[in-house]
Motif scaffolding. Structure first.
Motif, mmCIF file in Angstrom:
data_model
loop_
_atom_site.group_PDB
_atom_site.id
_atom_site.type_symbol
_atom_site.label_atom_id
_atom_site.label_comp_id
_atom_site.label_asym_id
_atom_site.label_seq_id
_atom_site.Cartn_x
_atom_site.Cartn_y
_atom_site.Cartn_z
ATOM 1 N N VAL A 15 -21.204 0.422 -0.987
ATOM 2 C CA VAL A 15 -22.158 0.415 -2.096
ATOM 3 C C VAL A 15 -23.345 1.320 -1.793
ATOM 4 N N ASP A 16 -23.748 1.392 -0.520
ATOM 5 C CA ASP A 16 -24.932 2.194 -0.201
ATOM 6 C C ASP A 16 -24.675 3.696 -0.188
ATOM 7 N N ALA A 17 -23.457 4.106 -0.520
ATOM 8 C CA ALA A 17 -23.206 5.526 -0.794
ATOM 9 C C ALA A 17 -23.628 5.878 -2.215
ATOM 10 N N ALA A 18 -24.125 4.910 -2.951
ATOM 11 C CA ALA A 18 -24.463 5.093 -4.370
ATOM 12 C C ALA A 18 -25.331 6.318 -4.651
ATOM 13 N N PRO A 19 -26.388 6.614 -3.874
ATOM 14 C CA PRO A 19 -27.190 7.784 -4.229
ATOM 15 C C PRO A 19 -26.380 9.080 -4.297
ATOM 16 N N LEU A 20 -25.420 9.275 -3.394
ATOM 17 C CA LEU A 20 -24.597 10.487 -3.440
ATOM 18 C C LEU A 20 -23.689 10.483 -4.662
ATOM 19 N N ILE A 21 -23.079 9.345 -4.936
ATOM 20 C CA ILE A 21 -22.130 9.244 -6.045
ATOM 21 C C ILE A 21 -22.862 9.369 -7.378
ATOM 22 N N ALA A 249 -19.393 -0.006 -12.342
ATOM 23 C CA ALA A 249 -18.168 0.603 -12.871
ATOM 24 C C ALA A 249 -17.913 1.963 -12.229
ATOM 25 N N MET A 250 -18.974 2.725 -12.040
ATOM 26 C CA MET A 250 -18.866 4.049 -11.420
ATOM 27 C C MET A 250 -18.368 3.942 -9.984
ATOM 28 N N LEU A 251 -19.006 3.075 -9.205
ATOM 29 C CA LEU A 251 -18.639 2.941 -7.797
ATOM 30 C C LEU A 251 -17.241 2.370 -7.621
ATOM 31 N N SER A 252 -16.781 1.572 -8.579
ATOM 32 C CA SER A 252 -15.489 0.893 -8.449
ATOM 33 C C SER A 252 -14.300 1.833 -8.585
ATOM 34 N N ARG A 253 -14.537 3.035 -9.072
ATOM 35 C CA ARG A 253 -13.433 3.953 -9.334
ATOM 36 C C ARG A 253 -12.643 4.257 -8.057
ATOM 37 N N PRO A 254 -11.343 4.526 -8.186
ATOM 38 C CA PRO A 254 -10.487 4.712 -7.010
ATOM 39 C C PRO A 254 -10.957 5.798 -6.051
ATOM 40 N N GLU A 255 -11.529 6.853 -6.584
ATOM 41 C CA GLU A 255 -11.954 7.946 -5.703
ATOM 42 C C GLU A 255 -13.240 7.614 -4.924
ATOM 43 N N LEU A 257 -15.086 3.659 -4.298
ATOM 44 C CA LEU A 257 -14.885 2.464 -3.484
ATOM 45 C C LEU A 257 -13.520 1.817 -3.703
ATOM 46 N N GLY A 258 -12.998 1.918 -4.936
ATOM 47 C CA GLY A 258 -11.686 1.355 -5.208
ATOM 48 C C GLY A 258 -11.623 -0.160 -5.118
ATOM 49 N N VAL A 259 -12.709 -0.841 -5.502
ATOM 50 C CA VAL A 259 -12.712 -2.308 -5.560
ATOM 51 C C VAL A 259 -13.178 -2.724 -6.952
ATOM 52 N N THR A 260 -13.163 -4.014 -7.232
ATOM 53 C CA THR A 260 -13.543 -4.473 -8.565
ATOM 54 C C THR A 260 -15.041 -4.290 -8.803
ATOM 55 N N PRO A 261 -15.428 -4.027 -10.043
ATOM 56 C CA PRO A 261 -16.857 -3.977 -10.356
ATOM 57 C C PRO A 261 -17.559 -5.290 -10.016
ATOM 58 N N GLN A 262 -16.841 -6.414 -10.119
ATOM 59 C CA GLN A 262 -17.440 -7.718 -9.824
ATOM 60 C C GLN A 262 -17.885 -7.813 -8.366
ATOM 61 N N ALA A 263 -17.062 -7.285 -7.455
ATOM 62 C CA ALA A 263 -17.432 -7.311 -6.033
ATOM 63 C C ALA A 263 -18.673 -6.472 -5.780
ATOM 64 N N ILE A 264 -18.787 -5.373 -6.505
ATOM 65 C CA ILE A 264 -19.967 -4.509 -6.355
ATOM 66 C C ILE A 264 -21.195 -5.175 -6.946
ATOM 67 N N LEU A 265 -21.058 -5.760 -8.131
ATOM 68 C CA LEU A 265 -22.188 -6.456 -8.749
ATOM 69 C C LEU A 265 -22.695 -7.585 -7.865
ATOM 70 N N ALA A 266 -21.771 -8.273 -7.198
ATOM 71 C CA ALA A 266 -22.163 -9.373 -6.323
ATOM 72 C C ALA A 266 -22.980 -8.889 -5.133
ATOM 73 N N SER A 267 -22.860 -7.602 -4.824
ATOM 74 C CA SER A 267 -23.530 -7.041 -3.644
ATOM 75 C C SER A 267 -24.842 -6.330 -3.967
ATOM 76 N N LEU A 268 -25.020 -5.929 -5.222
ATOM 77 C CA LEU A 268 -26.161 -5.062 -5.543
ATOM 78 C C LEU A 268 -27.511 -5.720 -5.267
ATOM 79 N N GLY A 269 -27.584 -7.044 -5.429
ATOM 80 C CA GLY A 269 -28.848 -7.722 -5.195
ATOM 81 C C GLY A 269 -29.297 -7.716 -3.752
ATOM 82 N N GLU A 270 -28.397 -7.369 -2.832
ATOM 83 C CA GLU A 270 -28.729 -7.372 -1.408
ATOM 84 C C GLU A 270 -29.273 -6.026 -0.931
ATOM 85 N N ILE A 271 -29.185 -5.006 -1.775
ATOM 86 C CA ILE A 271 -29.468 -3.644 -1.328
ATOM 87 C C ILE A 271 -30.663 -3.070 -2.083
#
Length: 323
Positions: A15-21, A249-255, A257-271
């Protein structure tokens, strides 16, 4: 930089690769006149080696990796710098649900580790993502709090972040410390329970940075300034709560992170991606990381002021931020 003028930047699926993506997908690189190719890499060692060799111009990097590479520990010495911090938070310790049983999982881990020693059995195995990482230091600190010696009472191994949840499910490891979303992925799969989060232990600890070689930075000052401006803008976009659904939704794409948007949403509050305490690379962070590296026997005593001044470069950040 390639012959076409295209920047090549590496990232690990976190998830913390978000700024590049975000900078790529929302046009922040293009706004700064940059053509960028993002390269998803399989391990932190690959990131280190490719940046060192010039196969990547820069990358999403573990903060202590920049110090280790510059000091020549764990690899051939290669002077690297961190002109931008990408985030704080997101790292966590997750244990297998096989350890949850009755009582507190950490206490159960400590009990089992000691019992295995008494019986002469093989030690419990836990994974970290890289030896020179905040994840390694968090796991070691947490185990020390349980009265365990992480170099004696358990076996520590290295695994790519994206493999940690699967290794836990397969019974290869009994726990791990990794960045988001892999703790949430393990919990969602019912194979892991998160027992310690970096924000509860070291809230302002540095995690990922933009890493480039000292040589590349000196040879490409204009490109570096443009890159920093794009990433600063992208970090602010990623931090905006109004963008979190689109970001997931952006980060979840296969190219990516390739995981569900729900898993990413669950993590965003920690970062935390942005803010005056987050993005400028502060030399005291380098000092603190060097203390952790010394505590766990990775390095001897070093001239930390000199190392911090050479590797953590707030001057480059401030020059870019100021336009």
């Amino acid at each position: 930089m390639s012959m076409t003028g295209e920047l090549r930047l590496g990232f690990i699926p976190l998830v913390d690769a978000a700024p590049l993506i975000v900078a790529q997908e929302k046009g922040f690189f293009a706004q700064q006149g940059l053509s960028v190719a993002l390269s998803r890499e399989g391990s932190w060692a690959t990131i280190r080696d490719k940046v060192s060799a010039g196969a990547l111009d820069g990358a999403h990097m573990l903060a202590p990796m920049v110090l280790a590479a510059s000091l020549g520990v764990g690899s051939e010495p290669r002077a690297m710098i961190a002109p931008l911090a990408l985030n704080q938070g997101g790292a966590a310790v997750t244990l297998s649900t096989r350890l949850t049983g009755d009582g507190e999982p950490g206490a159960r881990l400590a009990h089992l580790a000691r019992r295995r020693q008494e019986e002469g059995a093989s030690p419990l195995t836990l994974a970290v993502v890289y030896p020179y990482s905040i994840h390694n230091y968090l796991l070691r600190h947490w185990m020390a709090g349980l009265g365990l010696n992480p170099d004696v009472d358990v076996r520590l191994t290295v695994a790519p972040p994206s493999r940690t949840a699967d290794l836990l499910a397969e019974g290869v490891i009994e726990g791990f410390c990794a960045g988001a979303p892999w703790n949430a992925v393990a919990e969602a799969a019912g194979v892991g329970q998160t027992v310690a989060r970096i924000g509860d232990v070291w809230p302002s600890a540095p995690d990922k940075v933009l890493g480039v070689t000292e040589f590349w930075a000196a040879a490409n000052p204009a490109a570096l300034r443009a890159l920093l401006r794009a990433l600063i803008a992208a970090a602010a976009w990623a931090a905006d709560a109004g963008n979190k659904t689109e970001l997931a939704a952006m980060l979840s794409r296969p190219e990516y992170l390739g995981v569900t948007p729900q898993a990413i949403l669950a993590s965003l509050g920690e970062i935390c991606f942005t803010g005056g305490e987050v993005n400028p690379p502060r030399p005291e962070q380098a000092h603190w990381l060097l203390e952790q590296m010394t505590r766990w026997g990775q390095i001897g005593e070093v001239a930390s002021d000199k190392v911090a001044e050479r590797t953590w470069r707030p001057d480059l950040y401030l020059a870019a931020e100021g336009g």
